[in-house]
Write a protein that holds these residues in place. Structure first.
Motif, mmCIF file in Angstrom:
data_model
loop_
_atom_site.group_PDB
_atom_site.id
_atom_site.type_symbol
_atom_site.label_atom_id
_atom_site.label_comp_id
_atom_site.label_asym_id
_atom_site.label_seq_id
_atom_site.Cartn_x
_atom_site.Cartn_y
_atom_site.Cartn_z
ATOM 1 N N GLY A 83 -3.548 44.950 48.474
ATOM 2 C CA GLY A 83 -2.680 46.027 48.923
ATOM 3 C C GLY A 83 -1.803 45.589 50.082
ATOM 4 N N ILE A 84 -0.617 46.173 50.191
ATOM 5 C CA ILE A 84 0.317 45.866 51.272
ATOM 6 C C ILE A 84 0.353 47.032 52.253
ATOM 7 N N ARG A 85 0.193 46.724 53.519
ATOM 8 C CA ARG A 85 0.322 47.713 54.587
ATOM 9 C C ARG A 85 1.596 47.403 55.364
ATOM 10 N N GLU A 86 2.548 48.300 55.326
ATOM 11 C CA GLU A 86 3.879 48.028 55.873
ATOM 12 C C GLU A 86 3.857 48.090 57.398
ATOM 13 N N THR A 87 3.525 46.968 57.987
ATOM 14 C CA THR A 87 3.365 46.864 59.432
ATOM 15 C C THR A 87 4.503 46.107 60.099
ATOM 16 N N TRP A 88 5.433 45.516 59.316
ATOM 17 C CA TRP A 88 6.480 44.667 59.896
ATOM 18 C C TRP A 88 7.736 45.496 60.171
ATOM 19 N N ASP A 89 7.974 45.802 61.444
ATOM 20 C CA ASP A 89 9.193 46.481 61.889
ATOM 21 C C ASP A 89 9.590 45.809 63.189
ATOM 22 N N ALA A 90 10.153 44.612 63.066
ATOM 23 C CA ALA A 90 10.355 43.730 64.203
ATOM 24 C C ALA A 90 11.820 43.684 64.615
ATOM 25 N N VAL A 91 12.070 43.136 65.794
ATOM 26 C CA VAL A 91 13.434 43.039 66.288
ATOM 27 C C VAL A 91 14.224 41.972 65.549
ATOM 28 N N GLY A 92 13.544 40.953 65.030
ATOM 29 C CA GLY A 92 14.217 39.880 64.317
ATOM 30 C C GLY A 92 13.505 39.550 63.025
ATOM 31 N N LEU A 93 14.181 38.779 62.162
ATOM 32 C CA LEU A 93 13.649 38.457 60.837
ATOM 33 C C LEU A 93 13.194 39.719 60.113
ATOM 34 N N ARG A 94 14.002 40.753 60.224
ATOM 35 C CA ARG A 94 13.595 42.067 59.738
ATOM 36 C C ARG A 94 13.409 42.101 58.225
ATOM 37 N N ALA A 95 14.173 41.284 57.498
ATOM 38 C CA ALA A 95 14.130 41.346 56.044
ATOM 39 C C ALA A 95 13.040 40.479 55.430
ATOM 40 N N THR A 96 12.201 39.846 56.256
ATOM 41 C CA THR A 96 11.162 38.971 55.700
ATOM 42 C C THR A 96 9.978 39.744 55.133
ATOM 43 N N GLY A 97 9.854 41.025 55.467
ATOM 44 C CA GLY A 97 8.726 41.798 54.957
ATOM 45 C C GLY A 97 7.387 41.179 55.297
ATOM 46 N N SER A 98 7.229 40.750 56.549
ATOM 47 C CA SER A 98 6.007 40.053 56.965
ATOM 48 C C SER A 98 4.890 41.048 57.262
ATOM 49 N N HIS A 99 4.512 41.794 56.250
ATOM 50 C CA HIS A 99 3.540 42.872 56.394
ATOM 51 C C HIS A 99 2.097 42.352 56.383
ATOM 52 N N SER A 100 1.188 43.256 56.707
ATOM 53 C CA SER A 100 -0.243 42.972 56.552
ATOM 54 C C SER A 100 -0.651 43.219 55.104
ATOM 55 N N VAL A 101 -1.707 42.539 54.683
ATOM 56 C CA VAL A 101 -2.260 42.747 53.346
ATOM 57 C C VAL A 101 -3.747 43.035 53.481
ATOM 58 N N ALA A 102 -4.302 43.753 52.505
ATOM 59 C CA ALA A 102 -5.699 44.175 52.635
ATOM 60 C C ALA A 102 -6.367 44.257 51.267
ATOM 61 N N VAL A 103 -7.667 43.989 51.282
ATOM 62 C CA VAL A 103 -8.544 44.193 50.127
ATOM 63 C C VAL A 103 -9.713 45.027 50.622
ATOM 64 N N ASP A 104 -9.876 46.225 50.078
ATOM 65 C CA ASP A 104 -10.966 47.093 50.511
ATOM 66 C C ASP A 104 -12.322 46.503 50.126
ATOM 67 N N ALA A 105 -13.305 46.724 50.984
ATOM 68 C CA ALA A 105 -14.647 46.195 50.722
ATOM 69 C C ALA A 105 -15.207 46.729 49.416
ATOM 70 N N ALA A 106 -14.890 47.972 49.073
ATOM 71 C CA ALA A 106 -15.405 48.548 47.832
ATOM 72 C C ALA A 106 -14.758 47.935 46.598
ATOM 73 N N ASP A 107 -13.642 47.239 46.811
ATOM 74 C CA ASP A 107 -12.921 46.626 45.695
ATOM 75 C C ASP A 107 -12.725 45.136 45.956
ATOM 76 N N ALA A 108 -13.759 44.502 46.536
ATOM 77 C CA ALA A 108 -13.672 43.082 46.874
ATOM 78 C C ALA A 108 -13.269 42.267 45.645
ATOM 79 N N VAL A 109 -12.378 41.300 45.868
ATOM 80 C CA VAL A 109 -11.848 40.506 44.765
ATOM 81 C C VAL A 109 -12.707 39.263 44.555
ATOM 82 N N PHE A 110 -12.983 38.937 43.293
ATOM 83 C CA PHE A 110 -13.720 37.715 42.972
ATOM 84 C C PHE A 110 -12.733 36.558 42.887
#
Length: 468
Positions: free
Chosen positions: A209-236
């Motif tokens: 999953g993508i968590r939209e955390t990137w709202d920076a003063v520069g390199l704004r279009a890089t979409g350098s967001h956080s990503v997450a995998v919930d513990a209940a849906d851990a990926v193999f």
């Protein structure tokens, strides 16, 4: 860093990017159009197309916080994703020098595009450390698979299970993740005795999953967001889609070509090139700033009606900034040549990875043309503090590249600061090339890999006796 292009076997030799544009030539920006233009095949025309599309979509991408789909298609079409992919999968297994030239050229139009582009290439090189079966999953259908990454620092929870691992958690700053197809994540492996291992794992993008955390003063279009995998849906993650960080320090032995030997770009240890790759978009951003400043200055007049360009102070500003940008180019080209000439001999490496490696300019004027290796020069005189002489080989090469990248970005930042101070009120207007390049350059310079103090300490440690 997802419009995929059809794959085709790469040429036997890497296709270089176009020669760097003169630093003083303004970059034209076309009027945005909603139509997607066809993407040329990989090569110089495709890189030119990428630069044109990046310039046309720069402001739109910045406002939306993500690269326009046409830019993503052009990045892929220009061969950035396949640049370091092993040839056995149809990749280019290209050079660091060619990548630097391509990224810097694109960065003059849009630093966010350049940032995502250099990371597309860099993450392909990281993925080449996967076992062969893992590489097949990524590139068996196409060498143009787009890979994002969040591997520093390690995060999440890793659990050993039969046949591999389960992974969950959250990772920050995954640049370009919105248009990636695979993701490299790092987590600590605590299953064995002693210190935990630093394990890198390849995960399909749709499992994260993508968590939209990137709202920076520069390199704004890089979409350098956080990503997450919930513990209940851990990926193999199967074993063949993981490797330990130690492989990054010694080169990708799993990237062996049919002849049994990895390509030169895969033998290079990660610390030798990390700072260089992060610095490449900064060179482009500074060139874009000088382009924009040149246009703005050409429109201004002195009180007596004469052109501002006749003012000696303005001329000195132009000359100094252009020279500093070219000096940074020389430093980065030297670092790229050092990486391209790496012997893989490690700490006892040959002459190409010690202080005798350098580059020199060809051509005339303040605009640099292609650079060729200069004749070898003697290393520094042994320091009195270290009777054994300076450290040579792999440690010295890494320290030199870290130093050169940090100093290059420092030069570029200083030049663009000077341009901003003398660019007038028009240079401050949002949406202009000068202010965007200024913001982007500061965002790049904030990266941990480009900080001057640790780079200076690493370089000094190759000359002075520790603790003396």
């Amino acid at each position: 860093m997802p419009v995929a292009t059809a794959s085709a076997p790469a040429p036997a030799e890497p296709t270089p990017g176009p020669a760097p544009a003169p630093a003083h030539v303004p970059t034209a920006t076309a009027t945005p159009t909603p139509a997607l233009t066809p993407v040329p095949a990989p090569g110089a025309p495709a890189v030119g197309h990428l630069r044109a599309v990046a310039a046309r979509r720069a402001e739109e991408s910045e406002r939306s916080g993500a690269l326009h789909p046409e830019v993503v298609a052009a990045l892929t079409g220009a061969g950035l994703a396949r640049h370091f992919v092993p040839r056995r999968w149809g990749g280019t297994a290209g050079t660091f020098t060619a990548l630097l030239d391509t990224v810097a050229g694109v960065g003059a139009a849009c630093a966010s595009t350049a940032w995502c582009g250099v990371l597309l290439a860099a993450h392909g090189r990281l993925a080449a450390h996967l076992p062969a079966e893992g590489q097949r999953e990524l590139w068996g259908d196409s060498p143009d698979t787009r890979v994002a990454a969040a591997v520093v620092p390690p995060a999440g929870r890793l659990t050993r299970v039969p046949g591999g691992w389960t992974l969950s958690g959250e990772w920050a700053f995954a640049s370009g993740v919105e248009h990636a197809e695979w993701l490299l994540l790092a987590s600590l492996d605590r299953t064995g005795p002693g210190a935990p291992g630093y394990r890198v794992l390849a995960v399909p993008r749709e499992r994260v999953g993508i968590r939209e955390t990137w709202d920076a003063v520069g390199l704004r279009a890089t979409g350098s967001h956080s990503v997450a995998v919930d513990a209940a849906d851990a990926v193999f993650v199967p074993e063949h889609r993981t490797f330990l960080r130690e492989a990054l320090m010694t080169g990708a032995t799993e990237a062996a070509e049919p002849g049994g030997v990895p390509a030169p770009c895969h033998r290079v240890p990660y610390p030798l090139v990390a700072a260089l790759l992060f610095a490449a978009p900064a060179l482009g951003a500074a060139r874009g700033a000088l382009d924009a400043w040149t246009v703005l200055t050409g429109l201004r007049r002195l009180p007596d009606g004469s052109p501002l360009t006749a003012d000696p102070v303005v001329q000195q500003t132009f000359a100094r900034c252009a020279a500093e940008i070219d000096a940074a180019h020389l430093l980065l080209r030297s670092a790229a040549a050092r990486a391209d000439g790496w012997s893989g001999a490690g700490a006892g490496g040959g002459a190409q990875d010690d202080r005798s490696t350098g580059t020199g300019p060809t051509g005339a004027g303040h605009s640099l043309g292609p650079l060729a290796p200069a004749p070898a020069t003697p290393g520094p005189t042994p320091c009195a503090c270290n009777p054994a002489g300076p450290v040579t080989g792999g440690a010295a090469a890494v320290a030199l590249n870290q130093r050169d990248a940090a100093v290059a970005v420092d030069l570029l930042t200083g030049a663009v600061e000077r341009l901003m101070r003398t660019g007038g009120a028009r240079g401050l207007i949002a949406g202009g090339g000068l202010e965007r390049a200024w913001r982007d350059l500061h965002a790049i310079g904030a990266h941990a890999a480009l900080q001057p103090a640790p780079a200076a300490a690493a370089y000094a440690a190759t000359v002075f006796t520790p603790g003396a």
